[in-house]
Enzyme design. Structure first.
Site, PDB file in Angstrom:
ATOM      1  N   GLY A 152       2.893  -1.168   4.254  1.00  0.00           N
ATOM      2  CA  GLY A 152       2.898   0.244   3.904  1.00  0.00           C
ATOM      3  C   GLY A 152       4.309   0.719   3.624  1.00  0.00           C
ATOM      4  O   GLY A 152       4.864   0.521   2.536  1.00  0.00           O
ATOM      5  N   GLY A 153       4.941   1.326   4.638  1.00  0.00           N
ATOM      6  CA  GLY A 153       6.253   1.955   4.471  1.00  0.00           C
ATOM      7  C   GLY A 153       7.287   1.091   3.761  1.00  0.00           C
ATOM      8  O   GLY A 153       7.986   1.559   2.852  1.00  0.00           O
ATOM      9  N   GLY A 157       2.581   2.275  10.752  1.00  0.00           N
ATOM     10  CA  GLY A 157       3.507   3.387  10.583  1.00  0.00           C
ATOM     11  C   GLY A 157       4.207   3.801  11.870  1.00  0.00           C
ATOM     12  O   GLY A 157       4.822   4.852  11.942  1.00  0.00           O
ATOM     13  N   GLU A 208      -5.176  -5.060  10.666  1.00  0.00           N
ATOM     14  CA  GLU A 208      -4.157  -4.028  10.861  1.00  0.00           C
ATOM     15  C   GLU A 208      -4.423  -3.298  12.175  1.00  0.00           C
ATOM     16  O   GLU A 208      -5.206  -2.341  12.212  1.00  0.00           O
ATOM     17  CB  GLU A 208      -4.209  -3.016   9.713  1.00  0.00           C
ATOM     18  CG  GLU A 208      -3.902  -3.617   8.365  1.00  0.00           C
ATOM     19  CD  GLU A 208      -3.342  -2.565   7.408  1.00  0.00           C
ATOM     20  OE1 GLU A 208      -2.218  -2.746   6.948  1.00  0.00           O
ATOM     21  OE2 GLU A 208      -4.019  -1.563   7.159  1.00  0.00           O
ATOM     22  N   GLU A 223      -6.629   4.674   7.963  1.00  0.00           N
ATOM     23  CA  GLU A 223      -6.464   6.110   7.666  1.00  0.00           C
ATOM     24  C   GLU A 223      -7.734   6.675   7.052  1.00  0.00           C
ATOM     25  O   GLU A 223      -8.099   7.828   7.305  1.00  0.00           O
ATOM     26  CB  GLU A 223      -5.240   6.316   6.756  1.00  0.00           C
ATOM     27  CG  GLU A 223      -3.947   6.128   7.542  1.00  0.00           C
ATOM     28  CD  GLU A 223      -2.770   5.626   6.736  1.00  0.00           C
ATOM     29  OE1 GLU A 223      -2.790   5.690   5.494  1.00  0.00           O
ATOM     30  OE2 GLU A 223      -1.813   5.139   7.373  1.00  0.00           O
ATOM     31  N   HIS A 256      -9.318   1.131   5.013  1.00  0.00           N
ATOM     32  CA  HIS A 256      -8.036   1.344   5.686  1.00  0.00           C
ATOM     33  C   HIS A 256      -8.242   2.268   6.889  1.00  0.00           C
ATOM     34  O   HIS A 256      -9.057   3.195   6.833  1.00  0.00           O
ATOM     35  CB  HIS A 256      -7.015   1.950   4.706  1.00  0.00           C
ATOM     36  CG  HIS A 256      -5.640   1.950   5.266  1.00  0.00           C
ATOM     37  ND1 HIS A 256      -5.213   2.912   6.151  1.00  0.00           N
ATOM     38  CD2 HIS A 256      -4.610   1.077   5.116  1.00  0.00           C
ATOM     39  CE1 HIS A 256      -3.968   2.635   6.504  1.00  0.00           C
ATOM     40  NE2 HIS A 256      -3.582   1.526   5.898  1.00  0.00           N
ATOM     41  N   ASN A 263       0.865  -1.191   0.000  1.00  0.00           N
ATOM     42  CA  ASN A 263       0.000   0.000   0.000  1.00  0.00           C
ATOM     43  C   ASN A 263       0.898   1.236   0.000  1.00  0.00           C
ATOM     44  O   ASN A 263       1.520   1.546   1.009  1.00  0.00           O
ATOM     45  CB  ASN A 263      -0.895  -0.043   1.248  1.00  0.00           C
ATOM     46  CG  ASN A 263      -1.680   1.242   1.445  1.00  0.00           C
ATOM     47  OD1 ASN A 263      -1.818   2.052   0.524  1.00  0.00           O
ATOM     48  ND2 ASN A 263      -2.205   1.429   2.650  1.00  0.00           N
ATOM     49  N   TRP A 264       0.927   1.911  -1.127  1.00  0.00           N
ATOM     50  CA  TRP A 264       1.835   3.042  -1.267  1.00  0.00           C
ATOM     51  C   TRP A 264       1.279   4.325  -0.651  1.00  0.00           C
ATOM     52  O   TRP A 264       1.988   5.338  -0.610  1.00  0.00           O
ATOM     53  CB  TRP A 264       2.176   3.274  -2.741  1.00  0.00           C
ATOM     54  CG  TRP A 264       3.090   2.236  -3.316  1.00  0.00           C
ATOM     55  CD1 TRP A 264       3.681   1.197  -2.645  1.00  0.00           C
ATOM     56  CD2 TRP A 264       3.533   2.134  -4.676  1.00  0.00           C
ATOM     57  NE1 TRP A 264       4.463   0.464  -3.509  1.00  0.00           N
ATOM     58  CE2 TRP A 264       4.393   1.017  -4.765  1.00  0.00           C
ATOM     59  CE3 TRP A 264       3.286   2.872  -5.838  1.00  0.00           C
ATOM     60  CZ2 TRP A 264       5.001   0.628  -5.959  1.00  0.00           C
ATOM     61  CZ3 TRP A 264       3.883   2.493  -7.030  1.00  0.00           C
ATOM     62  CH2 TRP A 264       4.735   1.384  -7.087  1.00  0.00           C
ATOM     63  N   LYS A 265       0.008   4.303  -0.247  1.00  0.00           N
ATOM     64  CA  LYS A 265      -0.602   5.508   0.347  1.00  0.00           C
ATOM     65  C   LYS A 265      -0.390   6.699  -0.602  1.00  0.00           C
ATOM     66  O   LYS A 265      -0.450   6.523  -1.818  1.00  0.00           O
ATOM     67  CB  LYS A 265      -0.040   5.745   1.747  1.00  0.00           C
ATOM     68  CG  LYS A 265      -0.123   4.479   2.605  1.00  0.00           C
ATOM     69  CD  LYS A 265       0.145   4.687   4.051  1.00  0.00           C
ATOM     70  CE  LYS A 265      -0.002   3.349   4.768  1.00  0.00           C
ATOM     71  NZ  LYS A 265       0.122   3.469   6.213  1.00  0.00           N
ATOM     72  N   SER A 317       3.578  -2.178  10.234  1.00  0.00           N
ATOM     73  CA  SER A 317       5.033  -2.202  10.392  1.00  0.00           C
ATOM     74  C   SER A 317       5.672  -3.543  10.012  1.00  0.00           C
ATOM     75  O   SER A 317       6.606  -3.993  10.660  1.00  0.00           O
ATOM     76  CB  SER A 317       5.424  -1.788  11.817  1.00  0.00           C
ATOM     77  OG  SER A 317       4.987  -0.455  12.072  1.00  0.00           O
TER      78      SER A 317
HETATM   79  P1  PGA Z   1       2.964   0.278   7.625  1.00  0.00           P
HETATM   80  O1  PGA Z   1       1.491   0.500   7.013  1.00  0.00           O
HETATM   81  O2  PGA Z   1       3.484  -1.001   7.040  1.00  0.00           O
HETATM   82  O3  PGA Z   1       3.748   1.477   7.176  1.00  0.00           O
HETATM   83  O4  PGA Z   1       2.801   0.199   9.106  1.00  0.00           O
HETATM   84  C1  PGA Z   1       0.608  -0.571   6.857  1.00  0.00           C
HETATM   85  C2  PGA Z   1      -0.690  -0.073   6.268  1.00  0.00           C
HETATM   86  O5  PGA Z   1      -1.101   1.038   6.598  1.00  0.00           O
HETATM   87  O6  PGA Z   1      -1.324  -0.781   5.458  1.00  0.00           O
END
Ligand code: PGA
Length: 230
Positions: A211-212, A160, A154, A86, A84, A6-8, A190
């Site tokens: 994500g990251g 993050g 998640e 967010e 998600h 997930n590149w956000k 993470s």
């Molecule tokens: P993260 O994000 O790996 O940076 O913690 C995961 C996500 O939000 O899907």
């Protein structure tokens, strides 16, 4: 095993192309990329499996800023994330509209990765299972055990933050979710090359939503390699 990146709100079309030029995928693992909307076309052109980061429930309409499942399909996109944390926390999405997004996408023939998870406050007050039950049951009611539905567990406190659920915490949550809805469950929060193998070796962990660490081609490839051997 399914590994989704997930590149956000990172990587426009140019950076997306550079990523794919440098990314070397191992065999034996399904890899999905979720770039921002503006980079979907460039990503689809690589022939890889591409999901959007969200999708609306109506096919067309006066919904400024939204994109429909039909539009994604026209572009060659194969699925979408929904729910998600967010989106839930920063953009006011609810269990109800997340479930509507999931159902519409599945009905239009897209795959769906639907995210669920508790906040730190909810975990500390002992409400993790209650929160997961409410979130998963909303999805189950809307979509049932649809064969293209995947759940991503998640924990919000692990996204993050560098904090990862322990393999035991992940396993317990995944088994609980699986008892509510019999679909594969990815772990997210993470995930890194250093912790991927241990998390992915848990019996109820069917993959990861990253994500990251999905932004760098080498670290994402390392996670995919860990998946291909677990
Ligand atoms: P993260 O994000 O790996 O940076 O913690 C995961 C996500 O939000 O899907």
């Amino acid at each position: 095993m399914l590994i989704a990146g997930n590149w956000k709100m990172f990587k426009g079309p140019g950076e997306a192309e550079s990523f794919f030029d440098a990314f070397d995928a191992p065999a034996g693992v399904d890899v999905v990329f979720c770039p921002p909307y503006v980079s979907l076309a460039a990503a689809v052109a690589t022939g890889r499996t591409i999901y959007a980061q969200n999708v609306h429930w109506e096919p067309t309409g006066a919904y400024t800023g939204e994109v429909s499942a039909e539009m994604l399909r026209e572009l060659g996109v194969d699925g979408a994330l929904v729910g998600h944390s967010e989106r839930r926390q920063l953009f006011g999405e609810t269990d109800e509209n997340v479930a509507r997004r999931a159902r519409a996408a599945l009905e239009a023939g897209l795959g769906v990765i639907a995210c669920v998870g508790e906040t730190l406050e909810q975990r500390e007050s002992g409400d993790t299972e209650l929160v997961l039950k409410i979130q998963v049951e909303a999805l189950a009611f809307a979509a049932g055990e649809h064969e293209r539905l995947v759940i991503a567990y998640e924990p919000v406190w692990a996204i993050g933050t560098g904090k990862t659920a322990t393999p035991e915490q992940a396993q317990a949550a995944h088994a609980f979710i699986r008892g509510l809805l019999d679909r594969p469950v990815l772990y997210g929060g993470s995930v890194k090359p250093e912790n991927a193998a241990e998390l992915l070796s848990q019996p109820s962990v069917d993959g990861a939503l990253v994500g990251g660490a999905s932004l760098d081609p080498d670290s994402f490839a390392a996670i995919c390699r860990a998946a291909s051997t677990s």
